[in-house]
Design a protein around this motif. Structure first.
Motif, short mmCIF file in Angstrom:
data_model
loop_
_atom_site.label_atom_id
_atom_site.label_comp_id
_atom_site.label_asym_id
_atom_site.label_seq_id
_atom_site.Cartn_x
_atom_site.Cartn_y
_atom_site.Cartn_z
N GLY A 172 16.53 -31.18 31.42
CA GLY A 172 17.11 -29.87 31.17
C GLY A 172 18.60 -29.96 30.96
O GLY A 172 19.20 -31.03 31.01
N VAL A 224 18.56 -24.74 31.61
CA VAL A 224 17.61 -24.54 30.50
C VAL A 224 16.77 -25.80 30.39
O VAL A 224 17.30 -26.89 30.11
CB VAL A 224 18.34 -24.25 29.18
N GLY A 226 12.63 -24.83 26.93
CA GLY A 226 13.30 -23.56 26.70
C GLY A 226 13.30 -22.62 27.88
O GLY A 226 13.97 -21.57 27.84
N THR A 227 12.56 -22.93 28.92
CA THR A 227 12.52 -22.08 30.10
C THR A 227 13.89 -22.03 30.75
O THR A 227 14.56 -23.05 30.90
CB THR A 227 11.50 -22.61 31.13
N ARG A 228 14.32 -20.82 31.13
CA ARG A 228 15.65 -20.63 31.69
C ARG A 228 15.55 -20.27 33.18
O ARG A 228 14.71 -19.46 33.57
CB ARG A 228 16.40 -19.53 30.94
#
Length: 469
Positions: free
Chosen positions: A107, A129, A133-135
């Motif tokens: 990430g 991130v 793409g997960t935040r």
């Protein structure tokens, strides 16, 4: 708190515990004001570090590793890479961007990095991130932010750090107890206390210093501790300094199965010293002296330490060796008793021959003037020692003791009976507000400050017996 690997969390904690330095800026910008953490707005875009770049990366890595969001999503951090161009594009003088690889994934961390001291960075608010793409929002270190804003100190973070430190100390003690050199000279560890000042001054980011005492002796252990997983530390290279001043260097345990090892460092590299050191040479002399070995193996030609079998052996004084002689070959697992600085004595064990026959033996008798099992060594626990104090607290807290003894008014440690007892059992004569009795139980070290009671029994003055379940 998600500690993950804790390799870098340990570094951060040791630095906090050991040092009380005034805060110093870790990074400064080109042409920035003195003491500032501003990035350069000139044509020479870049970040200038006020300390060694590698050291700063280590501090930033430690700051990210102890953050619960980062630890939960990325696990044990294996690699961090500063993206200077992206960092320069971020608003704020102390916002940096790191690409991070961990045991659970990859990430990008974009966050403030707050200089706490010359040896510590703290992670401020930001964003993680993930590669998909997960935040995940990062709240940052509440203490560092509060100190920055002049707010009251919040002790919750301290409690988390203390809990993590206690867990690390316990796992470090377990790693030290596994190691043959510790078992040989210290024996069963009774106290294991970190020296925060010496740890802070020690070279190496994974090097820690402990004062250690056991039923054979005491000393100071300075060594690398390598995090294998969330529940295990591995003892690395270090030095054990005994009470008499002798310094015994060692290479530590080899990487476990599935554990990433340093390039080029195989088991032979890491454990070559166990094949030829003072102990193995003295053990070889003891084995060669024994008539059973002379009969079936003959004159020893090779004598190789078996680390795996030693680790599986039941007693802390038991060691395993593969033997080859001019009459045959075999494998020996036996107790080795230290007579003095120059001599080991072969104790009870089993010699397994190449044809599978197992020959049990009793070992050599005690040498003239040697302390025998009936003699209590000076290093064994004493009434006024720290172990007995911690044992008293464990007994007072135990529900069976509270039910039948009540508030303990006197706890007399039976030192002779405890030394003669099997395993790790210790014996106390108790007098309390409700009655009196004799307690015999295992005491298990929880951390440097506490013991807990394992299996055992409380026998009251009238003979009634209560198991300590």
């Amino acid at each position: 708190m998600g500690w993950g690997s804790r390799r870098w969390a340990k570094l951060a904690w040791a630095a906090v515990a050991a040092l009380g330095l005034a805060a110093l800026p870790a990074i400064a910008a080109t042409n920035a004001a003195e003491g500032g953490n501003e990035k350069s707005d000139s044509t020479e875009r870049g970040i200038r570090f006020g300390i060694d770049r590698e050291e700063y990366d280590a501090q930033a890595r430690a700051a990210m590793q102890v953050d619960p969001v980062v630890a939960a999503q990325l696990g044990a951090i294996r690699k961090v890479t500063l993206d200077e161009a992206a960092s320069m594009d971020e608003p704020g003088p102390d916002v940096l961007v790191f690409d991070v690889e961990g045991s659970r994934g990859k990430g990008r961390v974009t966050a403030r990095f707050i200089t706490v001291s010359a040896t510590q960075e703290a992670l401020g608010p930001g964003m993680l991130v993930m590669a998909d793409g997960t935040r995940h929002a990062i709240e940052g270190d509440a203490d560092a932010l509060a100190a920055e804003d002049g707010h009251a100190h919040d002790h919750e973070h301290d409690e988390d750090v203390e809990a993590g430190a206690g867990l690390f100390t316990r796992q470090a003690q377990e790693a030290a107890q596994r190691y043959p050199l510790i078992r040989q000279h210290i024996g069963q560890i009774t106290t294991f206390e970190i020296d925060t000042d010496a740890t802070g001054a020690a070279p190496g980011m994974n090097t820690f210093v402990f004062d250690v005492a056991g039923d054979k002796g005491r000393g100071r252990l300075q060594a690398d501790f390598i995090t294998v997983d969330a529940g295990t530390e591995r003892l690395g290279k270090g030095v054990l300094t005994l009470a008499d001043g002798r310094r015994l260097a060692f290479e530590g345990e080899p990487p476990g199965e599935g554990e990433a090892a340093d390039e080029g460092a195989g088991v032979d590299d890491l454990f070559g010293d166990m094949q030829d050191n003072i102990f193995t040479r003295q053990a070889r002399v003891a084995v060669q002296r024994y008539p059973l070995v002379q009969q079936h193996i003959g004159a020893l030609q090779t004598f190789e330490f078996d680390m795996a079998a030693t680790g599986e052996a039941e007693g802390v004084n038991e060691f395993a060796f593969a033997l080859v002689g001019d009459k045959g070959r075999g494998h020996i697992v036996a107790e080795f008793i230290t007579v003095d600085a120059d001599t080991e004595r072969l104790g009870k064990g089993v010699l397994t021959l190449a044809d599978g026959r197992e020959l049990a033996f009793e070992g050599e008798p005690p040498f003239p003037g040697e302390q025998v099992d009936g003699d209590v060594p000076e290093t064994f626990a004493r009434q006024d020692g720290i172990f007995v104090l911690q044992a008293n607290a464990a007994m007072q807290a135990h529900p069976v003791v509270r039910r039948h003894i009540g508030d303990i008014r006197e706890a007399a440690f039976d030192r002779d009976a405890s030394w003669a007892a099997e395993g790790e059992r210790y014996i106390f004569d108790l007098k309390g507000s409700k009655g009196q009795g004799r307690l015999e139980a295992e005491f298990i070290t929880v951390d440097a400050d506490s013991e807990r009671i394992g299996e055992g029994e409380l026998v009251m003055a009238d003979g009634t017996r209560y198991p300590l379940d």
